[in-house]
Design a protein around this motif. Structure first.
Motif, mmCIF file in Angstrom:
data_model
loop_
_atom_site.group_PDB
_atom_site.id
_atom_site.type_symbol
_atom_site.label_atom_id
_atom_site.label_comp_id
_atom_site.label_asym_id
_atom_site.label_seq_id
_atom_site.Cartn_x
_atom_site.Cartn_y
_atom_site.Cartn_z
ATOM 1 N N UNK A 59 0.833 -1.206 0.000
ATOM 2 C CA UNK A 59 0.000 0.000 0.000
ATOM 3 C C UNK A 59 0.864 1.251 0.000
ATOM 4 N N UNK A 60 1.923 1.229 0.766
ATOM 5 C CA UNK A 60 2.803 2.405 0.846
ATOM 6 C C UNK A 60 3.445 2.677 -0.519
ATOM 7 N N UNK A 61 3.955 1.634 -1.165
ATOM 8 C CA UNK A 61 4.574 1.800 -2.481
ATOM 9 C C UNK A 61 3.513 2.122 -3.529
ATOM 10 N N UNK A 62 2.355 1.454 -3.447
ATOM 11 C CA UNK A 62 1.294 1.671 -4.423
ATOM 12 C C UNK A 62 0.698 3.056 -4.353
ATOM 13 N N UNK A 63 0.671 3.640 -3.174
ATOM 14 C CA UNK A 63 0.159 5.022 -3.050
ATOM 15 C C UNK A 63 1.094 6.003 -3.739
ATOM 16 N N UNK A 95 -12.583 0.129 1.028
ATOM 17 C CA UNK A 95 -11.852 -0.450 2.161
ATOM 18 C C UNK A 95 -10.344 -0.293 1.975
ATOM 19 N N UNK A 96 -9.840 -0.648 0.784
ATOM 20 C CA UNK A 96 -8.401 -0.609 0.547
ATOM 21 C C UNK A 96 -7.901 0.834 0.506
ATOM 22 N N UNK A 97 -8.598 1.686 -0.234
ATOM 23 C CA UNK A 97 -8.134 3.062 -0.383
ATOM 24 C C UNK A 97 -8.232 3.832 0.928
ATOM 25 N N UNK A 98 -9.275 3.566 1.722
ATOM 26 C CA UNK A 98 -9.407 4.241 3.018
ATOM 27 C C UNK A 98 -8.281 3.854 3.961
ATOM 28 N N UNK A 99 -7.947 2.568 3.983
ATOM 29 C CA UNK A 99 -6.845 2.113 4.839
ATOM 30 C C UNK A 99 -5.512 2.665 4.338
ATOM 31 N N UNK A 100 -5.341 2.754 3.021
ATOM 32 C CA UNK A 100 -4.095 3.279 2.453
ATOM 33 C C UNK A 100 -3.894 4.740 2.840
#
Length: 425
Positions: free
Chosen positions: A103-107, A129-134
């Motif tokens: 998530x850190x690299x993908x953001x 869910x994924x984007x909110x957590x990211x």
């Protein structure tokens, strides 16, 4: 005397050699080897052309249909860590730590949204869910398992993680299952798609039966024409042959557009029927943008491919065969069906093979005159080729199945008729 007899007897014949002293057998083998190499070098350019333009594209298409690297590339650490998970309960801390790193690299690379969107197609709400957590990842501290579960209850759903594990497999048959109207459930089980979404099998069946119908009509229309061309005087048959070949001198698009003008409800045929009093103005027949329009237009386009092989075979049948059958007591019908027709089987089989294989993969004519009910599977393949990466993989799977279907038909045809008996002219 004993030594001389032994050396000159039949057990040790004198070896035949060429002018330079080389044994004849060796010289013949070398000559044959050079001849084979010359023959290979002559066909090598054509072979290379076929490999580059035909072999490589087919291999690339088939590999694309099972190669699924996108999610694994977007979530590389998760893809590696989750393979050790047994699919029961919630993964351990190592998987959550790997997901946090991805998530850190993908953001930063803006790729996490693509992975989330892919998952969201099967589990609605997964993207949020994924984007909110990211977005909240910078505020989280290890252990990430507890932090993720506290951020969104969706991370506690085993189905979500099973889908992640499935989608991070590099090689997958998922698109072939989808092409046959099956799919993986998020739990990894193979299930049949809902009936309202079952379109691919329907299109395969429609393509097959419409191709058979087109082939049958081409036989009914082409056989009498070919017989007439083969039996008429040469000058007349040559004139009529020009009419058979005339469609090849016209663009396929022009011919198909002409049928639209003829068959539409305000077209020439309906106008003539209304003028002749066969139908009322409000009862015009719909002959276009449906299966009827596709069959009519494709029969017109493919009919020469049936006539020409038949004509080439019929022209070689001596007329004396029919006269001999009549002289032995057979009537005209019996002589034609028992003597003449069996001799035309090689041309008829060649025409059937040509027309059916061309029809089953046709694209332009069904796209123009087929509407919703007259399109073929090739039209769906073309539409998916212009979509997303997933649609492109689905198109590759559909095209591969169509190719295998054609090969199976060709194999059956060879078993029943024998390809070596065909005569294409």
């Amino acid at each position: 005397m004993t030594d001389i007899a032994a050396n000159s007897g039949p057990s040790s014949p004198t070896e035949i050699t060429t002018a330079d002293g080389t044994p004849l057998k060796v010289s013949l083998r070398r000559s044959e080897r050079r001849a084979r190499w010359r023959a290979f070098l002559l066909v090598a350019p054509l072979l290379a052309f076929l490999v580059v333009t035909f072999g490589f594209p087919i291999v690339a298409m088939m590999s694309r249909s099972v190669y699924n690297p996108e999610v694994a590339n977007y979530l590389p650490n998760t893809a590696e860590a989750i393979q050790e998970w047994d699919g029961e309960g919630i993964p351990d801390e190592a998987v959550f730590t790997a997901m946090a790193e991805d998530m850190r690299v993908g953001s930063e690379n803006r790729t996490i949204g693509r992975a989330a969107g892919r998952i969201n197609r099967e589990i609605p709400g997964a993207r949020s869910q994924v984007m909110g957590t990211a977005r909240d990842l910078d505020e989280m501290q290890p252990p990430y398992r507890e932090a993720f579960l506290a951020a969104d209850e969706g991370w506690a759903n085993p189905t979500f993680w099973r889908l992640i594990k499935r989608e991070t497999r590099i090689i997958t048959p998922a698109y072939y299952l989808l092409a046959l109207d099956f799919e993986y459930s998020p739990d990894g089980e193979i299930v049949e798609r809902p009936e309202t979404y079952q379109i691919y099998r329907l299109l395969f069946i429609r393509t097959a039966w419409m191709s058979l119908a087109i082939t049958g009509l081409c036989i009914l229309l082409g056989y009498p024409v070919a017989y007439m061309l083969a039996t008429l005087p040469l000058r007349t048959s040559n004139l009529l042959m020009i009419l058979v070949l005339l469609p090849f001198w016209t663009s396929l698009l022009v011919r198909t557009s002409a049928w639209i003008v003829l068959l539409q409800q305000q077209g020439v045929i309906n106008e003539l029927l209304v003028w002749a009093g066969f139908i009322d103005t409000g009862d015009r027949i719909r002959m276009i943008y449906n299966q009827t329009g596709t069959i009519i237009a494709m029969v017109h386009i493919l009919l020469p491919f049936m006539i020409l092989p038949l004509y080439s075979v019929m022209k070689t049948i001596p007329p004396s065969y029919m006269r001999a059958a009549r002289s032995l007591g057979a009537n005209q019908f019996t002589a034609f069906t028992k003597v003449y027709m069996p001799l035309t089987i090689p041309g008829l089989a060649a025409g059937v093979l040509l027309v059916f294989i061309l029809a089953i993969g046709y694209y332009i004519t069904p796209a123009l005159v087929g509407g919703e009910t007259g399109i073929f599977i090739s039209n769906l393949i073309a539409s998916n080729m212009q979509g997303t990466s997933a649609q492109l993989k689905l198109a590759s799977a559909l095209a591969t199945i169509l190719l295998l279907l054609v090969l199976v038909i060709y194999w059956l045809f060879n078993k029943l008729v024998g390809v070596d008996r065909l005569k294409f002219g």
